[in-house]
Enzyme design. Structure first.
Site, PDB file in Angstrom:
ATOM      1  CG  ASP A  77       2.157 -17.599  23.816  1.00 26.32           C
ATOM      2  OD1 ASP A  77       2.926 -18.496  23.424  1.00 26.32           O
ATOM      3  OD2 ASP A  77       1.518 -17.676  24.875  1.00 26.32           O
ATOM      4  CB  SER A 202      -6.689 -10.071  32.291  1.00 30.71           C
ATOM      5  OG  SER A 202      -7.127  -9.490  31.082  1.00 30.71           O
TER       6      SER A 202
END
Length: 300
Positions: A77, A202
């Site tokens: 990515d 996160s």
């Protein structure tokens, strides 16, 4: 074997994470698939130089934008984000072949590319558009005004944060001139729907579907526990002012600017450019989440 249907594209750019071990044979395999489909193939210049592949021409990113009508990105990515930022202004569709770990946006696995790529090239694909962030850093000048010292684009997020050894920062956030909150925290993330599954997740932020016209603002380790993530429309301008910090920095995806000063202001808005992704037929966002976040584990 020649494709059974005519190719929808004429000239493909091939971009690879050239630092990855064993990337050259994968790139050569992808190039061969593209040639069999009837495309002219050019390697991105850094990819060609660092892999030693000389069977095809090489182009700079600007030349790719002007000469190619599709780009195939082999990597993770991070590789896709870096290329997509550069090519978005040319409106070139991107196809991602995953050589990384997660692969939220490089979604074709190496083992599937022989069957998936020809299908996409002949028009059997799902096309998706992703919004981008456009930001700037403004600094007070001697005349009492503000001057732009940095501008950039991000697909995932813009992050204002403390330095590696410094204490927390104090930030003032406004949206369209309306005061939102002061944050005493390790930092503040402004993430797009694409970036909501990255750093923002996160840090405790929500997942945003890529079809939503919104951003998420997520404080990082806030001193005040009531400072929670908030989802906001992407039509406004977010302004983040450095109120107090010994060593603050800013990141536009992987692009960094260190040593922000007291009074510096980071502005974030929706970019006029969007990123175009081509996925295999039948692709959908929820299946990607289930697979990548392992939501199916433990289900019979």
């Amino acid at each position: 074997m020649p494709s059974l249907q005519p190719c929808r594209f004429r000239h493909a750019a091939l971009v690879g994470k050239y630092q990855a071990r064993g990337i050259r044979p994968v790139l050569e395999d992808v190039a061969a698939i593209l040639v069999r489909a009837g495309l002219e193939v050019s390697l991105e210049m850094e990819t060609a130089l660092n892999t030693g592949i000389t069977d095809y021409g090489s182009l700079s990113l600007k030349q790719i934008g002007k000469q190619c009508d599709v780009a195939v990105v082999v990597g993770g990515d991070g590789t896709m984000l870096a290329i997509a930022r550069e090519l978005s202004r040319f409106d070139i569709p991107l196809i991602g072949i995953n050589q990384g770990r997660l692969g939220f946006i490089t979604d074709i696995q190496h083992k599937d590319m022989v069957s998936a790529l020809p299908q996409i090239l002949t028009g059997h694909y799902e096309e998706e558009h992703r919004a981008m962030l456009e930001g700037a850093v403004l600094r007070p000048n001697r005349d009492g005004g503000m001057e732009t010292i940095y501008e950039g684009f991000a697909i995932n997020e813009v992050v204002v944060s403390r330095g590696a050894t410094a204490s927390m920062v104090e930030l003032r956030a406004e949206i369209d001139g309306q005061f939102v909150a002061n944050y005493r925290a390790d930092g503040l993330i402004v993430a797009s729907p694409t970036g909501s599954s990255a750093y923002a997740l996160s840090a405790g932020g929500p997942l945003l579907h890529p079809g939503l016209a919104g951003w998420v603002m997520v404080p990082i380790a806030s001193h005040t526990l009531s400072n929670r993530p908030i989802v906001i429309p992407d039509t406004g301008v977010i302004s983040i002012e450095i109120v107090a910090a010994k060593d603050a920095s800013m990141n536009f995806d992987m692009q960094s600017l260190a040593s922000l000063l007291h009074g510096d202001r980071i502005t974030v808005r929706r970019s006029a450019h969007r990123v175009r992704f081509l996925h295999p037929k039948g692709w959908n966002y929820y299946a990607t989440l289930r697979r990548k976040l392992r939501w199916n584990e433990g289900v019979a």
